[in-house]
Design an enzyme around this catalytic site. Structure first.
Site, PDB file in Angstrom:
ATOM      1  N   GLU A   1      -0.158  -1.415   0.145  1.00  0.00           N
ATOM      2  CA  GLU A   1      -0.317   0.164  -0.028  1.00  0.00           C
ATOM      3  C   GLU A   1       1.024   1.020   0.225  1.00  0.00           C
ATOM      4  O   GLU A   1       1.592   1.525   0.715  1.00  0.00           O
ATOM      5  CB  GLU A   1      -1.162  -0.001   1.601  1.00  0.00           C
ATOM      6  CG  GLU A   1      -1.439   1.110   1.546  1.00  0.00           C
ATOM      7  CD  GLU A   1      -2.616   0.946   2.201  1.00  0.00           C
ATOM      8  OE1 GLU A   1      -3.013   0.198   3.424  1.00  0.00           O
ATOM      9  OE2 GLU A   1      -3.594   2.002   2.075  1.00  0.00           O
TER      10      GLU A   1
ATOM     11  N   MET B   1       0.732  -2.732   8.418  1.00  0.00           N
ATOM     12  CA  MET B   1      -0.701  -3.153   7.201  1.00  0.00           C
ATOM     13  C   MET B   1      -1.489  -4.191   7.703  1.00  0.00           C
ATOM     14  O   MET B   1      -0.657  -5.240   7.819  1.00  0.00           O
ATOM     15  CB  MET B   1       1.225  -3.615   5.914  1.00  0.00           C
ATOM     16  CG  MET B   1       0.240  -3.574   4.739  1.00  0.00           C
ATOM     17  SD  MET B   1      -0.505  -1.597   4.167  1.00  0.00           S
ATOM     18  CE  MET B   1      -1.667  -2.652   3.805  1.00  0.00           C
ATOM     19  N   GLU B   2      -1.758  -4.065   6.905  1.00  0.00           N
ATOM     20  CA  GLU B   2      -2.963  -4.848   7.379  1.00  0.00           C
ATOM     21  C   GLU B   2      -3.191  -6.351   6.128  1.00  0.00           C
ATOM     22  O   GLU B   2      -4.126  -6.586   5.978  1.00  0.00           O
ATOM     23  CB  GLU B   2      -5.129  -4.088   6.972  1.00  0.00           C
ATOM     24  CG  GLU B   2      -5.384  -3.569   5.326  1.00  0.00           C
ATOM     25  CD  GLU B   2      -4.508  -1.705   5.652  1.00  0.00           C
ATOM     26  OE1 GLU B   2      -3.637  -1.554   6.377  1.00  0.00           O
ATOM     27  OE2 GLU B   2      -5.336  -1.589   4.860  1.00  0.00           O
ATOM     28  N   ASN B   3      -2.678  -6.326   5.306  1.00  0.00           N
ATOM     29  CA  ASN B   3      -2.958  -7.618   4.401  1.00  0.00           C
ATOM     30  C   ASN B   3      -3.523  -8.697   4.372  1.00  0.00           C
ATOM     31  O   ASN B   3      -3.654  -8.881   5.717  1.00  0.00           O
ATOM     32  CB  ASN B   3      -0.951  -8.128   3.155  1.00  0.00           C
ATOM     33  CG  ASN B   3      -0.244  -6.635   4.230  1.00  0.00           C
ATOM     34  OD1 ASN B   3      -0.270  -5.751   3.284  1.00  0.00           O
ATOM     35  ND2 ASN B   3       0.772  -6.659   4.534  1.00  0.00           N
TER      36      ASN B   3
ATOM     37  N   GLY C   1       3.659   2.053  10.777  1.00  0.00           N
ATOM     38  CA  GLY C   1       3.000   1.620  12.004  1.00  0.00           C
ATOM     39  C   GLY C   1       2.945   0.022  11.748  1.00  0.00           C
ATOM     40  O   GLY C   1       3.509  -0.610  12.342  1.00  0.00           O
TER      41      GLY C   1
ATOM     42  N   HIS D   1      -6.104  -1.873  15.076  1.00  0.00           N
ATOM     43  CA  HIS D   1      -7.307  -1.329  14.191  1.00  0.00           C
ATOM     44  C   HIS D   1      -5.921  -2.417  12.677  1.00  0.00           C
ATOM     45  O   HIS D   1      -7.810  -2.500  11.598  1.00  0.00           O
ATOM     46  CB  HIS D   1      -5.736  -0.029  13.839  1.00  0.00           C
ATOM     47  CG  HIS D   1      -5.759   0.837  12.653  1.00  0.00           C
ATOM     48  ND1 HIS D   1      -6.499   1.867  12.879  1.00  0.00           N
ATOM     49  CD2 HIS D   1      -5.019   0.566  11.470  1.00  0.00           C
ATOM     50  CE1 HIS D   1      -6.335   2.058  11.339  1.00  0.00           C
ATOM     51  NE2 HIS D   1      -5.740   2.123  11.082  1.00  0.00           N
ATOM     52  N   GLU D   2      -5.065  -3.157  12.455  1.00  0.00           N
ATOM     53  CA  GLU D   2      -5.396  -3.892  11.745  1.00  0.00           C
ATOM     54  C   GLU D   2      -5.476  -4.629  11.344  1.00  0.00           C
ATOM     55  O   GLU D   2      -6.240  -4.795  11.086  1.00  0.00           O
ATOM     56  CB  GLU D   2      -3.765  -3.803  11.539  1.00  0.00           C
ATOM     57  CG  GLU D   2      -2.752  -2.822  11.697  1.00  0.00           C
ATOM     58  CD  GLU D   2      -2.870  -2.335  10.664  1.00  0.00           C
ATOM     59  OE1 GLU D   2      -3.587  -2.232   9.844  1.00  0.00           O
ATOM     60  OE2 GLU D   2      -2.192  -0.870  11.185  1.00  0.00           O
TER      61      GLU D   2
HETATM   62  N1  B3K Z   1      -2.778   0.972   5.627  1.00  0.00           N
HETATM   63  C1  B3K Z   1      -1.566   0.915   6.161  1.00  0.00           C
HETATM   64  C2  B3K Z   1      -0.475   2.282   6.073  1.00  0.00           C
HETATM   65  C3  B3K Z   1      -0.539   2.169   4.134  1.00  0.00           C
HETATM   66  C4  B3K Z   1       0.095   3.496   4.527  1.00  0.00           C
HETATM   67  C5  B3K Z   1       0.939   3.489   2.516  1.00  0.00           C
HETATM   68  N2  B3K Z   1       1.951   4.911   3.226  1.00  0.00           N
HETATM   69  C6  B3K Z   1      -1.844   1.063   7.760  1.00  0.00           C
HETATM   70  C7  B3K Z   1      -2.985   1.818   8.026  1.00  0.00           C
HETATM   71  O1  B3K Z   1      -3.860   2.476   8.255  1.00  0.00           O
HETATM   72  O2  B3K Z   1      -3.777   0.455   8.577  1.00  0.00           O
HETATM   73 ZN    ZN Z   2      -5.114   1.591   9.004  1.00  0.00          ZN
END
Ligand code: B3K
Ligand code: ZN
Length: 884
Positions: A144, A286-288, A284, A320-321
Site C-alpha cells: 500500500e 499494514m493490514e494485508n 506502524g 486497527h489492523e
Molecule cells: N494502511 C496502512 C497504511 C499504509 C501507508 C502507505 N503509505 C496502515 C494502516 O493505516 O492501517
Molecule cells: Zn489503517
C-alpha cells in the site's frame, strides 16, 4: 495496432490525467477523473524464486474485458522501476507491448486472455521499503498504496480485485518460514537446499493487500474460536530472542477479534491470521489479508523495555489492523481519494475498542490531544485538505491526520447524532450492501443514512470541505430564559476560499449556579451560520458546558470567566469537559501572557487560579489517577501556538516554562504528598498502577521547572529504583532536560543497559532530541554522527529527527539552525526513503504562522529543498504546496 500511438489514457486510468504538465513536474491526479479499469483480473498466479539480492517473479494474470468500462484495445499494467524480462499472451511470447514511462502497455485483441510477465528484482537494494525488500536478512513486502508495481506489472489500483494463488521457493536455511496471504495449500522440499510453499487466498483483493514474508522467524501461536464456532490459528512471528515480548500483542489480537464480533458483529473469515514483526518499516503496520506486517514497535513489549504508552499503542494498532479485515479488506476503496472510507472508519473502530479496553474518558482525551496537536495545525496550514481529497501528486502524502483522525471524528459525529444502536444498524447495512466491493465514501454515508435513518445531506460537506470550523458562543440571560447564540465559520483553506456551514453536533449542559448541578445533557445541532437555542427555568445565568466529550471537531470561542472554568474543572460531570476547562484555564492565560497583555497583578491572579484548580484536582478523591494525570497536564506548546495567528515560539516556551515553575512552587507540598503516595504503588498493568506511574513523572516535570536540584535528585532515585520502562524513561526524560552530572551518568547507563535493543535505543535518541535542555540542538547534531544512527531505518530516523522537529525550543532556535538541520535531513533522506523524507516537510511548512524573523528562514530552507535537482514526487509535492 501500433500501441505507441495509443492515446495517453487508453484505459481511463486517472493516473494518466494532466497531459499539460511540465516535464519535471509530477502529474496531478484528480478525483473527478475516475474511470473504471477496462479489464477485470479474476485470477492472479504469482511464482517467486526468492533471493535477497535477486528474486524472480513470474506473474500470470487472467484478464477479461470489464463490461462496466469503456472498451480499450490495450491493457495498462503499472510498473515502478522494473523491467519485463519476458511477456507472454496466452502462452506465446508477445512483442505487442511497449513501455509508457514506468508502465507496460500490452495490446490485447480478444475479450479474455492470460498474460504472463517475468520480472527480476533486487530486494537488498530497495531502501524505499516499498515493494519487496530485505530487512535483517528476511524478505518482506509493503504494497500500500502503490508498492505492488515495484514487484511486477499489474493494474495496481484498489478497484481491481483478484483472487491470488502464490508459489514461492527459496533457501531453507535462509528462509525457513515462507508466508503469504490466505491459507497454506502445499509445501515441500526442492533441490539444492531449497524448499517451497503454496498459498491461496480465497478472498478477492486489490494488489495493495498482497503480502509475502520469507525469513528465519519464530512464532507465538494461539487460537481463537469465532462467534460461529470456527477455530482460527493465530501466530505472531518475530526474530529468535523476541518471543518473550509477544504476549501482549497476542492478547490484544484475541481481544480485538472478540470485540469486533460483540460490537460490530464482524467475524474473521480465514482459518489463519498471521502477524509478522519487522524492524525496517515505513509506518506502524499494514493490514494485508491474513498476513499483517508490523513495525516491531507495535508488537514487542515487556515491562522492562516498553512503557505504558507503548502497551497502549500496541493494543490500538493490533486492533486497527485487525479491524481493517472488514473496514478495508472485505470492503475496500474504489480509488485512493476514498482512503478515509477505510482509515477514518477503522481509526474510529480502534478508538472505540481502546475506550472499551481501558479508561474511556482518558482515551477520548488522548485522541482529542492528537487531533488538536497534529490535525488542527494541518487543517490551518498550507497542506490542508478535505478528508476526501480532490487531487494529489503522490498518494503517500495523503496518509494524514486529516484522513485518519478527522475522518474518524466525522464518522463519530454520525454516531453521536444517530445514537449507538442506530449507528450499528447503519454499519450493518454498509457491511452487507458493499461486502466484496471497492466502495466510496459516498457509499458509506448513504448506508449510514439509510440504515440509521438520518438525513446526512448537508453533513456530506464534512467530506468535501477542509478547515476546522470555529464556533463562537454567547450566552444571554433574560427573565427565566437562557439563550445560547452560536455562530459558525469554516475558515478558507488552499483552493477553497469560500465555505458553507456544516452541521455541528454539540453536547451541552447548563449548570445552575446555585444548585451546582445541571438539568441533563442535550444534543443540539448547529447547522446554519448562526442559530439561537433557548432554555427556560433559569432564575440566574447558568454555567455552560459545551462540546462535551468533544462531540464535534471544532474550536469553541467564548468569553468565560476564570471562576467558571475553575468550577467546571472541579465539578463538571463530563470528564472531557473537566479536562477542557483546565486546558482553557492554562491556554487562556498563556495566550494573554505571550501577547504582553498582562500586568504583574493579572499574571499572579491567573497563576493563583490555575494552582487552585490543580490543588482541587490533586485532592479530589473521586478521581482515578489516570484521569488526574490528564487534568494536571499543561497544554502543549503547539496547541498554544495554534491559538495565535502568528506565534513567537521563544516567548511561548518562556511563558509556558514560567507557568510550570509557578505551579511547581505553589503546589510544592501537595505535589510532594502526591509523589510519596504514587511512588509506593507496585508495578502492575492495572489502570491504577498505570495512573500512579503517569503522575510520578508528571510531578517530576513540575519540579524540574520550579526546583531543578530537587527534581534531579528525585529523578535519579526514580531511575535507579525503576523496575519498569515507564518509570525509567520518565526519570531519564526529566534528567535529560536538566544541567546536572546525573544527566550524563544516567544517559550512559541507559545506553549500556539496552545496547542492542533497537526499540529502546530509539527511545534514547528521542529523549535527547526532545529534551528541554538548552543544548538539545547541539546534542542532535552529535547524535546524527553516533555509530548507532542510520538513515536506512525509519524508526531510527524518526526517533532522532521527529522528536527534534516536535521540540519547539530546539527546532525553533532563533538563528534558524533547527530549520537547517531538518532541511539537510530531507535532502539527505529523500533519495534513500522518499516517503519518510516527505514527512519532515510539514514542520517547516508552518512558516506563515511563525513570527517574521523565523518565518523567513523557514521559507528559505524550503526553497533550498525545492531547488534540489532530483527531488522525489513525495517531497516535491509537499515542498511546493508549502511554499505555494
Ligand atoms: N494502511 C496502512 C497504511 C499504509 C501507508 C502507505 N503509505 C496502515 C494502516 O493505516 O492501517
Ligand atoms: Zn489503517
Amino acid at each position: 495496432m501500433d500501441i505507441a500511438r495509443t492515446p495517453a489514457t487508453p484505459d481511463g486510468n486517472p493516473e494518466m490525467a494532466d497531459a499539460a504538465r511540465q516535464p519535471s513536474e509530477p502529474s496531478l491526479i484528480r478525483r473527478e477523473d475516475y474511470l473504471p479499469f477496462a479489464w477485470l483480473v479474476p485470477q492472479t498466479l504469482l511464482d517467486f524464486d526468492l533471493g535477497l539480492e535477486s528474486t524472480t517473479v513470474t506473474a500470470t494474470l487472467s484478464v477479461a474485458r470489464n463490461p462496466a468500462a469503456a472498451r480499450s484495445p490495450v491493457i495498462r499494467l503499472n510498473g515502478d522501476g522494473i523491467t519485463a524480462a519476458r511477456v507472454e499472451v496466452d502462452g506465446e511470447e508477445s512483442s505487442s507491448w511497449t513501455m509508457d514511462g514506468d508502465d507496460l502497455l500490452l495490446s490485447l485483441p480478444g475479450d479474455a486472455h492470460q498474460i504472463t510477465i517475468v520480472t527480476q528484482i533486487d530486494p537488498s537494494a530497495n531502501s524505499q521499503l516499498m515493494g519487496l525488500y530485505g530487512s535483517n536478512g528476511m524478505l518482506c513486502t509493503q504494497c500500500e498504496a502503490e508498492g505492488f508495481r515495484r514487484i511486477t506489472f499489474f493494474p495496481d489500483r484498489p478497484d481491481v480485485l483478484s483472487t491470488y494463488s502464490v508459489r514461492m521457493r527459496g533457501s531453507r536455511a535462509q528462509f525457513p518460514v515462507l508466508l503469504c496471504n490466505g491459507n497454506l495449500t502445499g509445501e515441500g522440499e526442492g533441490e539444492n537446499g531449497t524448499h517451497w510453499a503454496e498459498w491461496h487466498d480465497p478472498w478477492p483483493k486489490p494488489s495493495y493487500l498482497f503480502a509475502l514474508v520469507a525469513g528465519d522467524l519464530v512464532a507465538r501461536s494461539d487460537s481463537f474460536v469465532t462467534m460461529t464456532g470456527r477455530n482460527v490459528a493465530l501466530n505472531v512471528y518475530v526474530r529468535d530472542g523476541d518471543l518473550d515480548r509477544t504476549e501482549h500483542a497476542m492478547e490484544s489480537l484475541k481481544r480485538s477479534m472478540k470485540w469486533d464480533e460483540d460490537v460490530f458483529g464482524r467475524e474473521y473469515d480465514l482459518d489463519l491470521f498471521n502477524i509478522v514483526a519487522v524492524s525496517d518499516f515505513n509506518m506502524g503496520a499494514m493490514e494485508n489479508k491474513g498476513l499483517n506486517v508490523f513495525n516491531t514497535k507495535y508488537v514487542l513489549a515487556d515491562p522492562e523495555t516498553a512503557t505504558d504508552g507503548d502497551y497502549d499503542g500496541i493494543e490500538g494498532v493490533i486492533g486497527h489492523e485487525y479491524f481493517h479485515n472488514w473496514s478495508g479488506n472485505r470492503i475496500t476503496c474504489r480509488d485512493w481519494f476514498q482512503l478515509s472510507l477505510k482509515e477514518g472508519f477503522t481509526v474510529l473502530r480502534d478508538q472505540l475498542f481502546s475506550q472499551d479496553m481501558g479508561s474511556a474518558p482518558v482515551k477520548r482525551i488522548e485522541d482529542v490531544r492528537v487531533l488538536r496537536g497534529v490535525q488542527f495545525p494541518e487543517d490551518s496550514g498550507p497542506l490542508a485538505h478535505p478528508i476526501r481529497p480532490d487531487s494529489y501528486r503522490e498518494i503517500n502524502n495523503f496518509y494524514t491526520s486529516t484522513v485518519y483522525n478527522k475522518g474518524a471524528e466525522v464518522i463519530r459525529m454520525m454516531r453521536t447524532m444517530a445514537g449507538e444502536q442506530r449507528f450499528r444498524q447503519g454499519t450493518d447495512l454498509y457491511f452487507e450492501r458493499h461486502d466484496g466491493e471497492a466502495a466510496t465514501c459516498e457509499d458509506f454515508v448513504k448506508a449510514i443514512e439509510d440504515g440509521a435513518g438520518l438525513d446526512l445531506g448537508q453533513f456530506r460537506l464534512w467530506y468535501s470541505q477542509a478547515g476546522t470550523p470555529k464556533v463562537s458562543v454567547e450566552l444571554r440571560h433574560d427573565g427565566s430564559t437562557v439563550t445560547l447564540a452560536l455562530r459558525q465559520q469554516v475558515p478558507p483553506t488552499p483552493g477553497q476560499p469560500d465555505k458553507l456551514p456544516v452541521p455541528i453536533p454539540l453536547r451541552i449542559a447548563l449548570f445552575d449556579r446555585n444548585g451546582r448541578t445541571h438539568r441533563g445533557e442535550e444534543l443540539i445541532v448547529l447547522d446554519s451560520a448562526e442559530a439561537e437555542f433557548s432554555f427556560d427555568g433559569f432564575a440566574d445565568m447558568p454555567i455552560l458546558s459545551i462540546n462535551r466529550g468533544f462531540s464535534a471537531p471544532v474550536t469553541i470561542e467564548r468569553d468565560v470567566s476564570r471562576d467558571d472554568l475553575v468550577f467546571l474543572a472541579a465539578r463538571d460531570d463530563d470528564p472531557f469537559a473537566r479536562y477542557e476547562a483546565m486546558q482553557e484555564l492554562m491556554t487562556g492565560h498563556l495566550v494573554s501572557a505571550v501577547g504582553g497583555e498582562l500586568s504583574d497583578g493579572d499574571r499572579d491572579a491567573a497563576r493563583h487560579d490555575i494552582a487552585r484548580a490543580m490543588a482541587a484536582v490533586i485532592e479530589d478523591t473521586k478521581l482515578d489517577d489516570l484521569m488526574r494525570g490528564e487534568l494536571l497536564l499543561m497544554p502543549s506548546q503547539t496547541y498554544v501556538a495554534e491559538q495565535m495567528l502568528v506565534a513567537d515560539p521563544g516567548r511561548i516556551h518562556a511563558e509556558r516554562e514560567a507557568l510550570k515553575a509557578s505551579i511547581g512552587s505553589a503546589l510544592g507540598s501537595e505535589l510532594d504528598a502526591l509523589y510519596a503516595r504514587v511512588e509506593k504503588v507496585p508495578y502492575s498493568r492495572s489502570s491504577a498502577a498505570c495512573g500512579a506511574r503517569k503522575l510520578k513523572t508528571l510531578v517530576l516535570t513540575y519540579f524540574a521547572a520550579s526546583d531543578p536540584a530537587k527534581a534531579a535528585q528525585l529523578a535519579t532515585s526514580q531511575y535507579d529504583r525503576a523496575d519498569n520502562m515507564t518509570d525509567r524513561q520518565g526519570a531519564l526524560m526529566v534528567l535529560a532536560g536538566l544541567d546536572t552530572v546525573e544527566r550524563t551518568v544516567k544517559l550512559m547507563d541507559f545506553y549500556d543497559r539496552y545496547r542492542g535493543n533497537a526499540l529502546v535505543i530509539d527511545k534514547w535518541f528521542s529523549l535527547q532530541a526532545a529534551s528541554l535542555h538548552g543544548n538539545a540542538l547541539e546534542h542532535v547534531k552529535a547524535l546524527r554522527e553516533h555509530p548507532d544512527f542510520t538513515m536506512k531505518n525509519p524508526n531510527r530516523v524518526r526517533s532522532l529527527y521527529m522528536a527534534f522537529a516536535a521540540n519547539p525550543h530546539a527546532f525553533h532556535a532563533a538563528d534558524g539552525e533547527g530549520y537547517r538541520l531538518v532541511a539537510d535531513l530531507i535532502l539527505d533522506l529523500d533519495p534513500i526513503n522518499a516517503q519518510t523524507a516527505a514527512r519532515f516537510v510539514p514542520p517547516l511548512g508552518r512558516w506563515r504562522r511563525i513570527e517574521p524573523g523565523r518565518a523567513a528562514i523557514m521559507r528559505s530552507e524550503l526553497e533550498r529543498v525545492a531547488a534540489a535537482p532530483e527531488l522525489s514526487r513525495d517531497t516535491y509535492e509537499q515542498v511546493s504546496r508549502s511554499l505555494g
